[in-house]
Design a protein around this motif. Structure first.
Motif, PDB file in Angstrom:
ATOM      1  N   GLY A   1       0.850  -1.053  -0.034  1.00 20.49           N
ATOM      2  CA  GLY A   1       0.190   0.092  -0.002  1.00 20.49           C
ATOM      3  C   GLY A   1       0.888   1.074  -0.020  1.00 20.49           C
ATOM      4  N   ARG A   2       2.207   1.200   0.421  1.00 25.71           N
ATOM      5  CA  ARG A   2       3.004   2.266   0.244  1.00 25.71           C
ATOM      6  C   ARG A   2       4.289   2.154  -0.621  1.00 25.71           C
ATOM      7  NH1 ARG A   2       4.572   6.379   5.414  1.00 25.71           N
ATOM      8  NH2 ARG A   2       5.815   7.863   3.705  1.00 25.71           N
ATOM      9  N   VAL A   3       4.557   0.759  -0.847  1.00 19.83           N
ATOM     10  CA  VAL A   3       5.840   0.454  -1.441  1.00 19.83           C
ATOM     11  C   VAL A   3       5.739  -0.266  -2.906  1.00 19.83           C
ATOM     12  CG1 VAL A   3       7.788  -1.270  -1.223  1.00 19.83           C
ATOM     13  CG2 VAL A   3       6.979   0.078   0.628  1.00 19.83           C
ATOM     14  N   PHE A   4       6.134   0.252  -3.808  1.00 22.54           N
ATOM     15  CA  PHE A   4       6.211  -0.263  -5.279  1.00 22.54           C
ATOM     16  C   PHE A   4       7.608  -0.957  -5.143  1.00 22.54           C
ATOM     17  CE2 PHE A   4       6.060  -1.119  -9.436  1.00 22.54           C
ATOM     18  CZ  PHE A   4       4.598  -0.838  -9.940  1.00 22.54           C
ATOM     19  N   LEU A   5       7.581  -2.572  -5.541  1.00 17.65           N
ATOM     20  CA  LEU A   5       8.480  -3.182  -5.795  1.00 17.65           C
ATOM     21  C   LEU A   5       8.883  -3.505  -7.597  1.00 17.65           C
ATOM     22  CD1 LEU A   5      10.770  -5.308  -5.100  1.00 17.65           C
ATOM     23  CD2 LEU A   5       8.954  -6.893  -5.060  1.00 17.65           C
ATOM     24  N   LEU A   6      10.126  -2.858  -7.850  1.00 22.52           N
ATOM     25  CA  LEU A   6      10.226  -3.048  -9.212  1.00 22.52           C
ATOM     26  C   LEU A   6      11.021  -4.124  -9.494  1.00 22.52           C
ATOM     27  CD1 LEU A   6      11.698   0.663 -10.296  1.00 22.52           C
ATOM     28  CD2 LEU A   6       9.519  -0.198 -10.367  1.00 22.52           C
ATOM     29  N   PRO A   7      11.125  -4.738 -10.828  1.00 22.00           N
ATOM     30  CA  PRO A   7      11.621  -5.758 -11.348  1.00 22.00           C
ATOM     31  C   PRO A   7      13.158  -5.638 -11.028  1.00 22.00           C
ATOM     32  CG  PRO A   7      10.372  -5.135 -13.118  1.00 22.00           C
ATOM     33  CD  PRO A   7      10.401  -3.953 -12.022  1.00 22.00           C
ATOM     34  N   GLU A   8      13.949  -6.566 -10.831  1.00 22.01           N
ATOM     35  CA  GLU A   8      15.162  -6.716 -10.715  1.00 22.01           C
ATOM     36  C   GLU A   8      15.926  -6.075 -11.699  1.00 22.01           C
ATOM     37  OE1 GLU A   8      13.730  -9.578 -11.094  1.00 22.01           O
ATOM     38  OE2 GLU A   8      13.806 -10.655  -9.187  1.00 22.01           O
ATOM     39  N   TYR A   9      17.170  -5.250 -11.259  1.00 23.28           N
ATOM     40  CA  TYR A   9      18.066  -4.320 -12.134  1.00 23.28           C
ATOM     41  C   TYR A   9      19.472  -5.332 -12.191  1.00 23.28           C
ATOM     42  CZ  TYR A   9      21.342  -0.965 -13.533  1.00 23.28           C
ATOM     43  OH  TYR A   9      22.236  -0.166 -14.391  1.00 23.28           O
ATOM     44  N   TYR A  10      19.549  -6.012 -13.116  1.00 22.16           N
ATOM     45  CA  TYR A  10      20.734  -6.626 -13.549  1.00 22.16           C
ATOM     46  C   TYR A  10      21.864  -6.069 -14.114  1.00 22.16           C
ATOM     47  CZ  TYR A  10      17.530 -10.547 -13.022  1.00 22.16           C
ATOM     48  OH  TYR A  10      16.397 -11.469 -12.698  1.00 22.16           O
ATOM     49  N   TYR A  11      22.850  -6.361 -13.429  1.00 27.23           N
ATOM     50  CA  TYR A  11      24.294  -5.721 -14.005  1.00 27.23           C
ATOM     51  C   TYR A  11      25.466  -6.891 -13.953  1.00 27.23           C
ATOM     52  CZ  TYR A  11      25.646  -6.051  -8.937  1.00 27.23           C
ATOM     53  OH  TYR A  11      25.720  -6.274  -7.663  1.00 27.23           O
ATOM     54  N   LEU A  12      26.314  -6.795 -14.630  1.00 26.24           N
ATOM     55  CA  LEU A  12      27.517  -8.033 -14.963  1.00 26.24           C
ATOM     56  C   LEU A  12      28.106  -7.788 -13.749  1.00 26.24           C
ATOM     57  CD1 LEU A  12      28.267  -7.446 -18.565  1.00 26.24           C
ATOM     58  CD2 LEU A  12      27.024  -9.682 -17.482  1.00 26.24           C
ATOM     59  N   LYS A  13      28.354  -8.831 -13.037  1.00 24.26           N
ATOM     60  CA  LYS A  13      29.310  -8.792 -11.830  1.00 24.26           C
ATOM     61  C   LYS A  13      30.725  -8.608 -11.788  1.00 24.26           C
ATOM     62  CE  LYS A  13      30.487 -12.072  -8.008  1.00 24.26           C
ATOM     63  NZ  LYS A  13      30.070 -10.902  -6.951  1.00 24.26           N
ATOM     64  N   ASN A  14      31.363  -8.833 -13.261  1.00 22.41           N
ATOM     65  CA  ASN A  14      32.598  -8.454 -13.657  1.00 22.41           C
ATOM     66  C   ASN A  14      32.934  -6.901 -13.828  1.00 22.41           C
ATOM     67  OD1 ASN A  14      32.461 -11.371 -13.790  1.00 22.41           O
ATOM     68  ND2 ASN A  14      32.826 -11.437 -15.995  1.00 22.41           N
ATOM     69  N   ASP A  15      31.964  -6.345 -13.936  1.00 20.69           N
ATOM     70  CA  ASP A  15      32.154  -4.709 -14.247  1.00 20.69           C
ATOM     71  C   ASP A  15      32.450  -4.175 -12.846  1.00 20.69           C
ATOM     72  OD1 ASP A  15      31.551  -5.104 -16.962  1.00 20.69           O
ATOM     73  OD2 ASP A  15      29.754  -4.133 -16.902  1.00 20.69           O
ATOM     74  N   THR A  16      33.001  -3.116 -13.017  1.00 19.13           N
ATOM     75  CA  THR A  16      32.993  -2.184 -11.577  1.00 19.13           C
ATOM     76  C   THR A  16      31.983  -1.585 -11.548  1.00 19.13           C
ATOM     77  OG1 THR A  16      33.962  -0.285 -12.766  1.00 19.13           O
ATOM     78  CG2 THR A  16      35.725  -2.172 -12.002  1.00 19.13           C
ATOM     79  N   ILE A  17      31.482  -1.351 -10.134  1.00 13.80           N
ATOM     80  CA  ILE A  17      30.209  -0.611 -10.039  1.00 13.80           C
ATOM     81  C   ILE A  17      30.153   0.801 -10.419  1.00 13.80           C
ATOM     82  CG2 ILE A  17      28.690   0.537  -8.063  1.00 13.80           C
ATOM     83  CD1 ILE A  17      28.620  -2.740  -8.492  1.00 13.80           C
ATOM     84  N   THR A  18      31.366   1.381 -10.722  1.00 11.54           N
ATOM     85  CA  THR A  18      31.538   2.930 -11.529  1.00 11.54           C
ATOM     86  C   THR A  18      30.895   2.868 -12.856  1.00 11.54           C
ATOM     87  OG1 THR A  18      33.772   2.696 -11.676  1.00 11.54           O
ATOM     88  CG2 THR A  18      32.771   3.832  -9.610  1.00 11.54           C
ATOM     89  N   GLU A  19      31.391   1.539 -13.476  1.00 10.51           N
ATOM     90  CA  GLU A  19      31.075   1.539 -14.832  1.00 10.51           C
ATOM     91  C   GLU A  19      29.588   1.464 -14.987  1.00 10.51           C
ATOM     92  OE1 GLU A  19      33.035  -2.154 -16.191  1.00 10.51           O
ATOM     93  OE2 GLU A  19      34.962  -0.941 -16.310  1.00 10.51           O
ATOM     94  N   GLU A  20      28.809   1.017 -14.060  1.00 13.10           N
ATOM     95  CA  GLU A  20      27.227   0.503 -14.114  1.00 13.10           C
ATOM     96  C   GLU A  20      26.580   1.854 -13.744  1.00 13.10           C
ATOM     97  OE1 GLU A  20      24.261  -1.617 -15.117  1.00 13.10           O
ATOM     98  OE2 GLU A  20      26.296  -2.197 -15.092  1.00 13.10           O
ATOM     99  N   GLN A  21      27.261   2.891 -13.077  1.00 15.31           N
ATOM    100  CA  GLN A  21      26.712   3.857 -12.267  1.00 15.31           C
ATOM    101  C   GLN A  21      25.687   4.775 -13.383  1.00 15.31           C
ATOM    102  OE1 GLN A  21      29.470   6.704 -10.396  1.00 15.31           O
ATOM    103  NE2 GLN A  21      27.967   8.093 -10.072  1.00 15.31           N
ATOM    104  N   THR A  22      26.240   5.074 -14.533  1.00 13.72           N
ATOM    105  CA  THR A  22      25.701   5.775 -15.478  1.00 13.72           C
ATOM    106  C   THR A  22      24.309   5.039 -15.920  1.00 13.72           C
ATOM    107  OG1 THR A  22      27.638   6.724 -16.466  1.00 13.72           O
ATOM    108  CG2 THR A  22      25.672   6.800 -17.889  1.00 13.72           C
ATOM    109  N   ARG A  23      24.328   3.996 -16.184  1.00 13.20           N
ATOM    110  CA  ARG A  23      23.155   3.413 -16.380  1.00 13.20           C
ATOM    111  C   ARG A  23      22.052   3.193 -15.530  1.00 13.20           C
ATOM    112  NH1 ARG A  23      20.738  -2.439 -17.670  1.00 13.20           N
ATOM    113  NH2 ARG A  23      22.388  -3.105 -15.940  1.00 13.20           N
ATOM    114  N   LEU A  24      22.506   3.150 -14.434  1.00  9.81           N
ATOM    115  CA  LEU A  24      21.733   3.011 -13.057  1.00  9.81           C
ATOM    116  C   LEU A  24      21.013   4.535 -12.944  1.00  9.81           C
ATOM    117  CD1 LEU A  24      20.199   1.516 -10.834  1.00  9.81           C
ATOM    118  CD2 LEU A  24      22.309   2.032  -9.375  1.00  9.81           C
ATOM    119  N   GLU A  25      21.967   5.670 -13.012  1.00  5.69           N
ATOM    120  CA  GLU A  25      21.426   6.765 -12.786  1.00  5.69           C
ATOM    121  C   GLU A  25      20.258   7.335 -14.030  1.00  5.69           C
ATOM    122  OE1 GLU A  25      25.024   9.123 -13.689  1.00  5.69           O
ATOM    123  OE2 GLU A  25      25.302   9.368 -11.451  1.00  5.69           O
ATOM    124  N   GLN A  26      20.342   6.785 -15.082  1.00  8.52           N
ATOM    125  CA  GLN A  26      19.503   6.956 -16.180  1.00  8.52           C
ATOM    126  C   GLN A  26      18.118   6.075 -15.768  1.00  8.52           C
ATOM    127  OE1 GLN A  26      21.508   5.539 -19.669  1.00  8.52           O
ATOM    128  NE2 GLN A  26      22.181   7.609 -19.977  1.00  8.52           N
TER     129      GLN A  26
END
Length: 155
Positions: A59-84
């Motif tokens: 009633g107050r929370v919306f659960l989105l589908p999982e956000y998948y990323y490649l474990k081999n990538d560094t998190i900073t490489e994934e940052q731009t995509r997640l920001e979008q």
């Protein structure tokens, strides 16, 4: 509420009450068999966590589908995509955005994203039906529920 058409229909009618979104961050890899099995197990456990949290805060929370990323990538490489992704979510009236993950590396960038990180220590590959594991998950779900409620109360 979940990313289902019937839940989305309800969301559209009651947007002013649903101010919190939860995004599970799920790593993937095909680089080695052991890590592939480990990440699949983490996804299964994450589903248990997020479904429980969504049910308890319905009633107050919306659960989105999982956000998948490649474990081999560094998190900073994934940052731009997640920001979008987050910028797109902010087109709806969500006041609170929570990322939930077993990967502590996300702590490095979440301050820059204007979201809250719910980090859970990863579990070893155990029987998901064991009473001990289920009790531990329920205990941690309760703690996460309190963290989310604390965020609501502090604003």
């Amino acid at each position: 509420m979940k990313w289902l058409s019937k839940d989305l229909e309800q969301f559209v009618k009651a947007k002013e009450y649903i101010d919190t979104v939860i995004i599970p961050l799920i790593p993937m890899t095909f680089s080695n068999d052991e890590t592939m099995i480990e990440t699949a197990f983490q996804k299964e456990v994450m589903e248990i966590y997020t479904m429980n949290i969504e049910q308890k805060l319905k009633g107050r929370v919306f659960l989105l589908p999982e956000y998948y990323y490649l474990k081999n990538d560094t998190i900073t490489e994934e940052q731009t995509r997640l920001e979008q992704y987050i910028d797109n979510i902010k087109q709806q009236p969500f006041k609170y955005i929570f990322l939930i993950t077993f990967d502590r590396n996300w702590r490095k960038i979440t301050k820059q994203l204007d979201v809250e990180l719910l980090w859970i220590p990863s579990l070893s590959n155990e029987n998901l039906q064991s009473n001990e594991l289920q009790q531990m998950i329920q205990s941690q779900v309760k703690a996460i529920e309190e963290l989310i409620k604390d965020s609501w109360n502090s604003h």
